[in-house]
Design an enzyme around this catalytic site. Sequence first.
Site, mmCIF file in Angstrom:
data_model
loop_
_atom_site.group_PDB
_atom_site.id
_atom_site.type_symbol
_atom_site.label_atom_id
_atom_site.label_comp_id
_atom_site.label_asym_id
_atom_site.label_seq_id
_atom_site.Cartn_x
_atom_site.Cartn_y
_atom_site.Cartn_z
ATOM 1 N N ALA A 124 0.842 -1.189 0.000
ATOM 2 C CA ALA A 124 0.000 0.000 0.000
ATOM 3 C C ALA A 124 0.883 1.247 0.000
ATOM 4 O O ALA A 124 2.090 1.181 0.239
ATOM 5 C CB ALA A 124 -0.914 -0.002 1.225
ATOM 6 N N GLY B 158 -0.008 -5.254 0.377
ATOM 7 C CA GLY B 158 -1.132 -5.275 -0.553
ATOM 8 C C GLY B 158 -0.777 -5.889 -1.885
ATOM 9 O O GLY B 158 -1.624 -6.499 -2.548
ATOM 10 N N GLU C 58 -1.093 -9.537 -1.373
ATOM 11 C CA GLU C 58 -2.518 -9.867 -1.297
ATOM 12 C C GLU C 58 -3.158 -9.849 -2.682
ATOM 13 O O GLU C 58 -4.029 -10.669 -2.985
ATOM 14 C CB GLU C 58 -3.218 -8.885 -0.363
ATOM 15 C CG GLU C 58 -2.806 -9.072 1.089
ATOM 16 C CD GLU C 58 -3.289 -7.970 2.000
ATOM 17 O OE1 GLU C 58 -3.802 -8.294 3.088
ATOM 18 O OE2 GLU C 58 -3.160 -6.781 1.637
ATOM 19 N N GLU D 241 3.373 -6.111 7.298
ATOM 20 C CA GLU D 241 2.552 -5.121 8.007
ATOM 21 C C GLU D 241 2.881 -5.023 9.492
ATOM 22 O O GLU D 241 2.851 -3.922 10.066
ATOM 23 C CB GLU D 241 1.063 -5.455 7.824
ATOM 24 C CG GLU D 241 0.498 -5.147 6.448
ATOM 25 C CD GLU D 241 0.664 -6.270 5.446
ATOM 26 O OE1 GLU D 241 0.046 -6.199 4.367
ATOM 27 O OE2 GLU D 241 1.412 -7.241 5.750
#
Length: 257
Positions: free
Chosen positions: A65, A108, A111, A131
């Site tokens: 992200a 992200g 993911e 994270e």
Amino acid sequence: MGTVTADVRSGRGVAVVTIAAPETRNALSTELLTSLADVIDGLDRDPAVHAIVLTGGPKLFAAGADVKQLREMSPVEYAASGRAACWQRLGAVATPLVAAVAGFALGGGCELALAADLVVTADTAVFGQPEVKLGLVPGAGGTQRWARAAGRFAAAGVVLTGRTVDAFEARDLGLVHRIVPAERLVEAAVAVAASIAANGPLAVRAARSAVRRAEELPLAAALEYERQQLLLMLGSDDHVEGINALLEKRAPHFTGS
């Protein structure tokens, strides 16, 4: 912001979606994630597209992200940002998705790769959920898809430590379909996607849906769902064409009906 582009490979039934935000290492800002969901939504509705390849190019997939953007977000602002809705839109896509991963696929980005149906990687690929090192947790499927793909203990080893996994270990854990040299990555992913697109489009979508139900349903319910998909396919013209083509020793001509 970067860009998200789509290249439909005419005659192959494959579209290649490329994330290009090199200044942020393809960080998935809210704006970029929204563009990605918009592009893939459009391709999902295109009857000429039977498989989608998603890539960040031969050097990088997505480094997570946009942490600068996240740093400024309160919980209320995050909830209102539309990021969760974008991930839900990507998860609702019915067209088979092949992730072509080179370099970093972190946070992200990891993911996003795990949300695909198949992952083809360059030998340079690196996966991870870092994270916890930022005082955060994965929020777009990282804990759940790692556990379902690799098992709870392997998932904990990645998610709780924040360590990275190279392409070969990821293959050993069951995440990766194929590893190729970086310069051949997109070509190899397109070949995999084309092999999917060559099959009966109704059957592919039904089979994909059934495979995904395996992560969500108890075995008895999942087997019943699979049986229902078979019954639907037995009512299609494509299944008659497929069997006729086999018996006549020719290539099938599926119409998606």
